[in-house]
Enzyme design. Structure first.
Site, PDB file in Angstrom:
ATOM      1  N   PHE A  55      -3.007   8.133  -0.655  1.00  0.00           N
ATOM      2  CA  PHE A  55      -2.797   6.772  -0.162  1.00  0.00           C
ATOM      3  C   PHE A  55      -3.785   5.890  -0.898  1.00  0.00           C
ATOM      4  O   PHE A  55      -5.034   5.957  -1.201  1.00  0.00           O
ATOM      5  CB  PHE A  55      -3.332   6.820   1.400  1.00  0.00           C
ATOM      6  N   HIS A  56      -3.301   4.621  -1.336  1.00  0.00           N
ATOM      7  CA  HIS A  56      -4.021   3.428  -1.815  1.00  0.00           C
ATOM      8  C   HIS A  56      -3.997   2.376  -0.621  1.00  0.00           C
ATOM      9  O   HIS A  56      -2.888   1.796  -0.704  1.00  0.00           O
ATOM     10  CB  HIS A  56      -3.584   3.113  -2.982  1.00  0.00           C
ATOM     11  N   SER A  57      -5.022   1.774   0.043  1.00  0.00           N
ATOM     12  CA  SER A  57      -5.065   0.829   0.802  1.00  0.00           C
ATOM     13  C   SER A  57      -4.907  -0.575   0.086  1.00  0.00           C
ATOM     14  O   SER A  57      -5.331  -0.463  -1.154  1.00  0.00           O
ATOM     15  CB  SER A  57      -6.475   0.957   1.443  1.00  0.00           C
TER      16      SER A  57
ATOM     17  N   ALA B 115       0.913  -1.160  -0.074  1.00  0.00           N
ATOM     18  CA  ALA B 115      -0.219  -0.184   0.126  1.00  0.00           C
ATOM     19  C   ALA B 115       0.983   1.074  -0.047  1.00  0.00           C
ATOM     20  O   ALA B 115       1.592   1.391   1.028  1.00  0.00           O
ATOM     21  CB  ALA B 115      -0.846  -0.042   1.280  1.00  0.00           C
ATOM     22  N   PRO B 116       1.074   2.116  -1.163  1.00  0.00           N
ATOM     23  CA  PRO B 116       1.735   3.229  -0.885  1.00  0.00           C
ATOM     24  C   PRO B 116       1.197   4.539  -0.533  1.00  0.00           C
ATOM     25  O   PRO B 116      -0.083   4.562  -0.629  1.00  0.00           O
ATOM     26  CB  PRO B 116       1.963   3.181  -2.592  1.00  0.00           C
TER      27      PRO B 116
END
Length: 966
Positions: free
Chosen positions: A809-811, A790-791
């Site tokens: 944010f990408h979960s 996750a970045p």
């Protein structure tokens, strides 16, 4: 001056030696610049050292432009002398043409034309100063430097057999072009990074360019002393002839030695067109090959897993058919048909159905690999023809990389391009057919039923082909790939894609020249060791140090291409290229599995192991080096060097050098066009307002398999978005085309960009685009013990003088709840650690008001939901704190991606007290909605997206934007 012809012809009124033309040009040109410098320093020193950022004492040496154009009277002195210079300048170009012109030679005419254009552009940038018109001054200056390249190379190539003159020309030309590198570096330090004193250092190199440039033309005095310029008083016109003495064999040998024998043969337009066609055909091959991954990727992308269409990756192994001797004989004797069939890969853009478009591209790749292998095998009997094929193939890669830079990392003839998104497919296809016909103009040198060569190991050669093609494709098919490997956020401490990309092109060009002219230097264990070190540095380090390792590796890959491909062509083509491309395919899949491990069987075994890929690639290349070293040792170095010299004793190299030079010039022109201005402005600065958005762009492929950058650009621009987070944005892999959507969006929209965690960080990508300067940014990889990484980006922006933090944010995916719980806790603490006003632009994979939502929106984070009543969310969320939210909207995606664009408007508090008030206001009061009429006009969303909207984009879910109490 008395004429020595006076007794013979009373009509002669003046005669003088031709060298005085050179001396006059040199003296007056230096006088123009030096007089302006002396007068400027004496009268306006502090003013001419002042630039847009700094003045004395940070800057203490004036630039050429400031010296010659900013003040009276130095500007007048300069213009007077430079006007006088124009006469000797044109005479110098004319005399040089007369000296070098010979019957049937075209090159002297071309060099004379470049000299004339160079002279005119010189007048342009000297008379139109940066103060008068900065853009035109820069355009003419760059044009002058561009035309200096063929003028310089042509003067060396056409130089009479005068070793002294040739020596001086080589030294001065090397100094001139060598100075360009630090010149550009310090200009970037000044213009982009605003480093005090950088412009002074830049000025020293700028003045050095002037001195070297004039000195290069001054060398003509050594050649013009054979001329006598005579003025006669006669009536009517006469036409003289240019008769030159035949140089001695000794002097010719000296000239050949000085020019490495490249320019020994004359220039022939037909031969030049042949090489141009060969290089373009190589460009077509790389264009079709690099497009295969993109059209394959479309299917697992929309199936969210393995689709079965991934099998088309194996299209490259078609050379195994050459293992069947009757079939090999048929293919080798009918190469033209095979090469023409490979052009089908460019026809694919006419096929609308994605499935059939993939079939067409796969067929084109198959025919391309088969055709090139057959041509290399056939021409392996003749060293010169084989080398010409290899150079065409490798320069074709360079051309593909340059075209991608010019088109913002998309290739204009890819099947995902068409006229609506910047494609030049029709033009590319037309030229490709012509190039394929010309490429196959000669009959094969050996039939397909000839016995395979037995020297060396075909298996080792196949390993090297697999490793080499993977390295070329994965790292060098786009100039920004290695730059993004080294990227680590703001402040900028490494290379930038649209500024420093030429370093990659220069390394590739230099490597190819070394591999061609000094193959023994690269087919050694020392060179291999340096390349391995470069690969390790690129993999393990960031910023400039990591990129320097990448440049060393880039130069080596291009250099070793020539001997490795040449070695493989002499062996069984079914093994060396059939098996070689199979190995390449496994590396391509390996290259995807390190990040897509959650979607493939056994994926966790190679999770996040780009280092394993690099080791495998270098070991495979090492197998080929071992094969070459073993053959050279057994055959004897003398025999190997003789074989290389035999390949070089032909005329094709000068045309390939010309192609390299022209491509480098075209790249520099594109580089100049893309140089950043860094003067970006938000849409509603007077209202201290900014519009923030979050969008999952699905790797920039729309529902119909077209590249979607243009359509995204239009929607972002029309919605007046100032800050946007992009997710699923890392396209720097073979399977995704080695692209970077953020470059086009940032440059076209006028925004700063943070790419986020780079390709070697094994994420699907997160990026940030901002109209506001990015003061600082850090990249995070959140806890992901089971699922995909996750970045996150934590960036601090300067918004109207107030520092505001933005989180992108990408979960993790839905199947890994523990990952998502850990990630929510990490991000909540990260947001809570910021005392500044903040915005989260995110993909959270949670229901509103449930589960992990209450970790993101909590006392720990201090964040508030942009609209807690919006129940119809699952992925995209916008959170904020310390800001005055004024509006929120959801805009439908049309067919661009699979996710809508969510946007929100915020007002940045002017004072800390306002920020604290916005932070602590009652939630019911904060979330009270108001009618649009109660909101100032500058705070409203564009009306064009109401109702049915435009191009399939409209406000939906609420059917209109929502506005809030304050």
């Amino acid at each position: 001056m008395a004429s020595k012809y006076k007794d013979k012809d009373a009509g002669v009124v003046l005669s003088f030696n031709g060298k005085w033309v050179s001396w006059a040009h040199t003296i007056v040109a230096y006088a123009a610049f030096l007089s302006a410098f002396i007068i400027g320093v004496a009268l306006h020193y502090h003013k001419i050292v002042q630039n847009e950022w700094f003045g004395y004492p940070d800057e203490w040496f004036p630039s050429v432009s400031a010296t010659i154009g900013d003040r009276y009277p130095e500007r007048s002195f300069f213009m007077l002398f430079i006007a006088i210079t124009s006469g000797p300048r044109f005479a110098l170009v004319g005399l040089w043409y007369l000296l070098t012109a010979k019957p049937g030679r075209t090159l002297p005419k071309a060099i004379a034309i470049s000299g004339l254009v160079r002279t005119l552009t010189c007048g342009g940038w000297t008379y139109i100063t940066s103060t008068d018109d900065h853009d035109w001054h820069d355009i003419l200056m760059i044009s002058y430097i561009v035309f200096t390249i063929p003028w310089t190379a042509g003067c060396v190539a056409l130089s009479p057999p005068n070793p002294t003159a040739i020596k001086y020309r080589k030294y001065l030309a090397g100094a001139f072009f060598g100075t360009l590198v630090p010149l550009i570096y310090f200009f970037i330090q000044h213009k982009v990074h605003r480093v005090p004193g950088a412009y002074t250092t830049y000025a020293f190199f700028e003045w050095s360019l002037i001195l070297f440039d004039v000195a290069f033309d001054a060398v003509t005095a050594l050649d013009f002393d054979t001329f006598e310029v005579v003025v006669k008083d006669v009536k009517g016109t006469s036409k003289g002839t240019n008769k030159s003495s035949v140089p001695t064999a000794v002097l010719e040998k000296e000239k050949e030695k000085a020019t490495a024998g490249v320019f020994s043969a004359g220039f022939n337009t037909g031969d030049a067109l042949n090489i141009a066609a060969d290089v373009y055909h190589g460009f077509v091959f790389w264009s079709v090959l690099t497009s295969l991954g993109v059209v394959v990727w479309y299917f697992p992308l929309w199936h969210m897993g393995i689709s079965g269409y991934e099998a088309f990756v194996m299209s490259t192994i078609s050379p195994v058919l050459l293992g069947i001797k009757p079939l090999r004989s048929l293919i080798v004797k009918n190469q033209r048909i095979v090469h023409l069939l490979s052009v089908a890969g460019l026809l694919a853009y006419l096929v609308k159905d994605p499935v059939y478009r993939l079939f067409t591209v796969g067929f084109g790749v198959s025919m391309g690999c088969l055709g090139w292998t057959a041509s290399l095998y056939s021409d392996s009997a003749h060293p010169a023809r084989l080398e010409a094929r290899i150079l065409a193939w490798t320069i074709g890669l360079l051309m593909s990389t340059i075209a991608k830079f010019a088109w913002y990392t998309n290739n204009p003839i890819w099947p995902i391009m068409h006229a609506e998104n910047g494609g030049w497919n029709g033009t590319g296809l037309f030229l490709a057919v012509l190039a394929a016909l010309r490429f196959t103009r000669r009959a094969p040198l050996q039939s397909g039923d000839a016995s395979d060569k037995k020297g060396g190991s075909a298996l080792l050669a196949a390993c090297s082909i697999g490793g080499l093609f993977f390295g070329l494709h994965s790292l060098l098919s786009d100039t920004s790939t290695m730059i993004l490997w080294a990227w680590d956020g703001y402040p900028i401490r490494g290379p930038v894609s649209n500024v420093h990309a030429y370093y990659t092109i220069a390394a590739m060009t230099g490597g190819l020249l070394i591999g061609t002219f000094k193959p023994a230097a690269v087919t050694s264990w020392t060179a291999y060791g340096v390349a391995c070190l470069g690969a390790a540095v690129l993999t393990l380090y960031q910023q400039w140090f990591g990129y320097y390792g990448g440049l060393a590796l880039a130069a080596y890959l291009m250099a070793i291409s020539v001997p490795l491909i040449g070695n493989a062509a002499k062996k069984s083509p079914a093994v060396t290229f059939g098996l070689g491309f199979l190995i390449y395919n496994f590396l391509v899949l390996f290259h995807v599995w390190v990040v897509a491990y959650a979607f493939v069987p056994g994926g966790p075994l190679v999770r996040e192991h780009t280092d394993w890929i690099m080791v495998t690639m270098m070991l495979l290349i090492g197998a080929g080096v071992f094969d070459l070293v073993s053959q050279n040792a057994s055959a004897g170095r003398h025999k190997f060097d003789h074989r290389r010299r035999a390949a070089g004793n032909t005329g094709h190299r000068k045309y390939h050098l010309g192609a390299l030079g022209l491509l480098n010039i075209l790249f520099l022109c594109a580089n100049f066009r893309r140089f950043p201005s860094n003067d970006y402005k938000p849409h509603h600065a007077d209202d201290r307002l900014f519009t923030a958005g979050i969008w999952t762009i699905h790797f920039s492929l729309d529902n119909d398999m077209w590249s979607s950058e243009y359509r995204m650009r239009d929607l972002i621009k029309e919605l007046e978005v100032d800050v946007i987070g992009l997710l699923e944005s890392d396209l720097q892999r073979i399977i995704m085309g080695n692209r970077d959507t953020t470059q086009f969006l940032a440059e076209d929209l006028g925004m700063y960009v943070d790419y986020g965690p780079g390709p070697n960080k094994h994420t699907w990508g997160s990026a940030l685009l901002s109209k506001f300067p990015i003061v600082n940014s850090t990249h995070h990889l959140l806890p992901s013990p089971v699922g995909e990484l996750a970045p996150a980006i934590h960036a601090t922006l300067d918004m109207y003088g107030t520092l505001v933090d933005v989180f992108v944010f990408h979960s993790g995916q839905e199947e890994d709840p523990e990952d998502r719980r850990l990630q929510s806790e990490y991000l909540s603490k990260l947001m809570g650690s910021s005392p500044r006003p903040s915005v989260l632009l995110s993909y959270l994979v949670t229901q509103p008001l449930e589960g992990n939502y209450n970790t993101y929106v909590s006392d720990v984070s201090g964040m508030h939901d942009v609209d807690p009543t919006d129940w119809d969310r699952w992925c995209e969320y916008i959170l904020f704190k310390g800001l005055r939210r004024t509006g929120y909207a959801r805009v439908s995606r049309s067919t661009i991606t699979d996710t809508e664009l969510q946007v929100a408007k915020f007002v940045v508090p002017k004072t800390e007290e306002e920020s604290v008030f916005a932070w602590g206001v009652d939630q019911d009061l904060r979330n009270r909605r108001v009618d649009e009429s109660e909101v100032p006009e500058g705070w409203r969303f564009p009306a064009m997206f109401r109702g049915d909207g435009v191009r399939g984009h409209r406000y939906h879910v609420f059917d209109e934007p929502r506005y809030y109490n304050f």
